[in-house]
Motif scaffolding. Sequence first.
Motif, PDB file in Angstrom:
ATOM      1  N   ARG A 199      10.162 -58.224  18.637  1.00 49.82           N
ATOM      2  CA  ARG A 199       9.098 -57.867  17.693  1.00 49.82           C
ATOM      3  C   ARG A 199       8.268 -56.707  18.220  1.00 49.82           C
ATOM      4  O   ARG A 199       7.897 -55.793  17.480  1.00 49.82           O
ATOM      5  N   LEU A 208      10.865 -60.128  11.246  1.00 57.44           N
ATOM      6  CA  LEU A 208      11.471 -61.179  12.052  1.00 57.44           C
ATOM      7  C   LEU A 208      10.622 -62.439  11.911  1.00 57.44           C
ATOM      8  O   LEU A 208       9.612 -62.630  12.588  1.00 57.44           O
ATOM      9  N   TYR A 216      14.805 -68.701  13.349  1.00 61.42           N
ATOM     10  CA  TYR A 216      14.317 -67.367  12.984  1.00 61.42           C
ATOM     11  C   TYR A 216      15.208 -66.746  11.918  1.00 61.42           C
ATOM     12  O   TYR A 216      16.393 -67.066  11.814  1.00 61.42           O
ATOM     13  N   LEU A 218      15.876 -62.740  10.219  1.00 60.44           N
ATOM     14  CA  LEU A 218      15.611 -61.300  10.151  1.00 60.44           C
ATOM     15  C   LEU A 218      15.791 -60.866   8.704  1.00 60.44           C
ATOM     16  O   LEU A 218      16.895 -60.934   8.157  1.00 60.44           O
TER      17      LEU A 218
END
Length: 220
Positions: A199, A208, A216, A218
């Motif tokens: 990040r 993100l 996570y 993206l």
Amino acid sequence: MTKNRILIVEDDKGIADGIAVNLQYSGYDYAVYTDGQEAADALREDHGYDLALLDIMLPGLDGFDLLPHMQNHNIPVIYLTARSDATSEIKGLRGGAEDYITKPFDPLTLLVRIEKVLDRCGKLNKILRVGDIVVDCENHSVQKNGAPIALKPLEYELFTLLARYKNRTLLRERILNEIWGSDYFGDTRTVDVHIANLRRKLAISAQLVTVPKYGYRLED
């Protein structure tokens, strides 16, 4: 950038639409046919595909009969079928298919298998784009707005994984297994630290996304 192009031959509209959405989110182009004979006929005019996903039980030509048409144009094949018997699987793989996946299947697992086949056959796109970031997988380099970004090896591998499966949420445990290996026994916070570094270095805090208690994603 040229995208990898996938041919889907599946007569169940719901399944075909689901595959198409996942391919689109992952940066692939695709075409869909619901009839085996129509797909074979269309190949005479347009056979620029990097991979074919074939059902076996199709109207017109079935998946087994379609395989030689794909091979004539050097299109690798993954069978996606409800036929889970060993005889059908052996017939498909011995006939020359690269993989055989039974329904129902996990969409992310399918994307991984597609990537593996494309890579094995030398057809996988080596350039990934996420917004203003370009990843050159062949040279292991990352650029943002044309300027090189220095990432450590694990940071590079992590970002490449997220970019390959952009717009999809990845479990922390899956990330650990893919990047650090199945024999890694450390804390999942290792992933969090590397995410924080990405990040900061790539200025992608908004893209993100943390999915609480999961992993996570993206976004592009």
